[in-house]
Design a protein around this motif. Structure first.
Motif, PDB file in Angstrom:
ATOM      1  N   UNK A   2      -5.443 -33.795   9.274  1.00 24.90           N
ATOM      2  CA  UNK A   2      -4.726 -33.638  10.541  1.00 24.90           C
ATOM      3  C   UNK A   2      -4.429 -34.974  11.184  1.00 24.90           C
ATOM      4  N   UNK A   3      -5.120 -36.047  10.750  1.00 28.63           N
ATOM      5  CA  UNK A   3      -4.918 -37.370  11.343  1.00 28.63           C
ATOM      6  C   UNK A   3      -4.316 -38.376  10.369  1.00 28.63           C
ATOM      7  N   UNK A   4      -4.469 -38.168   9.077  1.00 33.64           N
ATOM      8  CA  UNK A   4      -3.973 -39.125   8.079  1.00 33.64           C
ATOM      9  C   UNK A   4      -2.995 -38.426   7.151  1.00 33.64           C
ATOM     10  N   UNK A   5      -1.784 -38.948   7.095  1.00 28.69           N
ATOM     11  CA  UNK A   5      -0.751 -38.438   6.185  1.00 28.69           C
ATOM     12  C   UNK A   5      -0.436 -39.508   5.143  1.00 28.69           C
ATOM     13  N   UNK A   6      -0.584 -39.164   3.878  1.00 28.71           N
ATOM     14  CA  UNK A   6      -0.299 -40.100   2.797  1.00 28.71           C
ATOM     15  C   UNK A   6       1.116 -39.876   2.267  1.00 28.71           C
ATOM     16  N   UNK A   7       1.824 -40.976   2.034  1.00 26.19           N
ATOM     17  CA  UNK A   7       3.162 -40.908   1.453  1.00 26.19           C
ATOM     18  C   UNK A   7       3.259 -41.922   0.314  1.00 26.19           C
ATOM     19  N   UNK A   8       3.810 -41.469  -0.799  1.00 22.73           N
ATOM     20  CA  UNK A   8       4.058 -42.371  -1.926  1.00 22.73           C
ATOM     21  C   UNK A   8       5.516 -42.789  -1.847  1.00 22.73           C
ATOM     22  N   UNK A   9       5.762 -44.015  -1.421  1.00 25.54           N
ATOM     23  CA  UNK A   9       7.131 -44.452  -1.170  1.00 25.54           C
ATOM     24  C   UNK A   9       7.179 -45.974  -1.132  1.00 25.54           C
ATOM     25  N   UNK A  10       8.395 -46.496  -1.196  1.00 26.03           N
ATOM     26  CA  UNK A  10       8.662 -47.931  -1.113  1.00 26.03           C
ATOM     27  C   UNK A  10       9.030 -48.268   0.325  1.00 26.03           C
ATOM     28  N   UNK A  11       8.236 -49.090   0.978  1.00 29.83           N
ATOM     29  CA  UNK A  11       8.484 -49.423   2.380  1.00 29.83           C
ATOM     30  C   UNK A  11       9.851 -50.085   2.554  1.00 29.83           C
TER      31      UNK A  11
END
Length: 264
Positions: free
Chosen positions: A105-114
Motif C-alpha cells: 500500500x506504500x511501495x509501488x515497484x515499476x520496471x522501467x527506464x527513467x
C-alpha cells in the motif's frame, strides 16, 4: 555487473537466517541484505532527514534495486514510494519482498527506464543511491528528474564523481566491471544540475568515508569467504570479490570521488 548478478541470492541469505521462502517479513530482517549502496540504512536515514520526509509524501526512488531504501522509507516515515528499476530480476525480487513485508500500500515497484520520462502526478522528493553513475545521459536524466518533482520538490543523490582522468586500464575497469562509461568531476556535476533547472544545489565530498567503506567491505567479505561460498556458491563469491576489489582499488588510487548531493 557482478553486484547486480544472481540477485536471487538474497533468498539464500534469508534461508541461512531460518526464514522460509513464503514466510512474512519485516523490514529489519532485510536491511542487512537489501541495501546495495554504502553505509546501509544510515545513508537512507540521511536522505529522510535531508528531505524532511513525512507520512503521505510521494517519493520517487530511481534505481531502486532490491527495494531496500524504498521499503525502509515507507516503514520509517510513512511516505508513499514509487521504486523504479530497469533490471527485471531486481524488480521481481523487490516486488516479492515488499509484498511479504505487507508494504504494497506504500511501495509501488515499476520496471522501467527513467529516461523514458514521467507522466504521473508530481513527486515531493526523489532519492537515488549509487545509480546515476550507470546512466551516461545525465542531461536527459536531470531533465526527467526536474519534471517529475513538484514546485519546490527536492532530490537527494549519492553517486560517484571523478577526481582525475582515468588511465586506459582504469577506464576499462569502470566500463566493464562497474558499468560506468563516464564520470563527471564534482564541478561538472554541479553545472549539469544547474543547467537542468535545479536550485540550491549542495554537494558534499564523502570520498574519504567511501574509500574506507569499500576497503572494509572487501576485507569483511573475504574474511567471511567460507560462509559466503556455503550460502551463495563459489562462482557468485568470486564475482562479488572481483567487483568489490575493483571498486576499492579505484577509490584507493584516487580516481573515484564520493558525492552526496541535494538539490531543489
Amino acid at each position: 555487473m557482478k553486484l547486480y548478478d544472481q540477485v536471487h541470492r538474497i533468498y539464500n541469505d534469508l534461508a541461512a537466517a531460518g526464514v522460509g521462502a513464503a514466510d512474512p517479513l519485516v523490514v529489519d530482517q532485510l536491511t542487512p541484505f537489501d541495501q546495495y549502496h554504502y553505509f546501509g540504512t544510515s545513508a537512507v536515514d540521511a536522505a529522510i532527514k535531508s528531505l524532511h520526509l513525512q507520512p503521505g509524501m510521494r517519493v520517487l526512488d530511481i534505481g531502486s534495486g532490491l527495494g531496500g531504501p524504498a521499503r525502509y522509507i515507507a516503514d520509517r516515515c510513512g511516505a508513499r514510494v514509487v521504486a523504479i528499476d530497469l533490471q527485471r530480476d531486481l524488480h521481481e525480487v523487490a516486488t516479492d519482498l515488499t509484498s511479504r513485508c505487507g508494504l504494497t500500500d506504500l511501495v509501488e515497484h515499476r520496471c522501467a527506464d527513467i529516461l523514458g520520462g514521467w507522466d504521473d502526478e508530481p513527486f515531493d522528493a526523489i532519492v537515488s543511491f549509487l545509480c546515476f553513475l550507470h546512466i551516461p545521459n545525465r542531461a536527459r536524466l536531470f531533465e526527467v528528474c526536474r519534471r517529475a518533482l513538484r514546485a519546490g520538490g527536492r532530490m537527494y543523490i549519492e553517486d560517484y564523481g571523478r577526481q582525475r582522468q582515468p588511465t586506459d586500464d582504469e577506464a576499462e575497469a569502470l566500463r566493464v566491471k562497474v558499468h560506468c562509461v563516464d564520470l563527471p568531476t564534482p564541478a561538472e556535476y554541479l553545472a549539469e544540475l544547474y543547467r537542468a533547472g535545479f536550485e540550491d544545489v549542495d554537494l558534499h565530498d564523502v570520498t574519504e568515508d567511501w574509500q574506507s567503506f569499500t576497503a572494509s567491505r572487501l576485507d569483511m567479505f573475504r574474511g567471511a569467504r567460507d560462509r559466503n561460498v556455503t550460502v551463495y556458491g563459489g562462482d557468485v563469491v568470486d564475482g562479488l570479490d572481483d567487483f568489490y576489489a575493483t571498486v576499492a582499488g579505484l577509490f584507493e588510487v584516487g580516481l573515484i570521488a564520493g558525492l552526496q548531493i541535494t538539490a531543489r
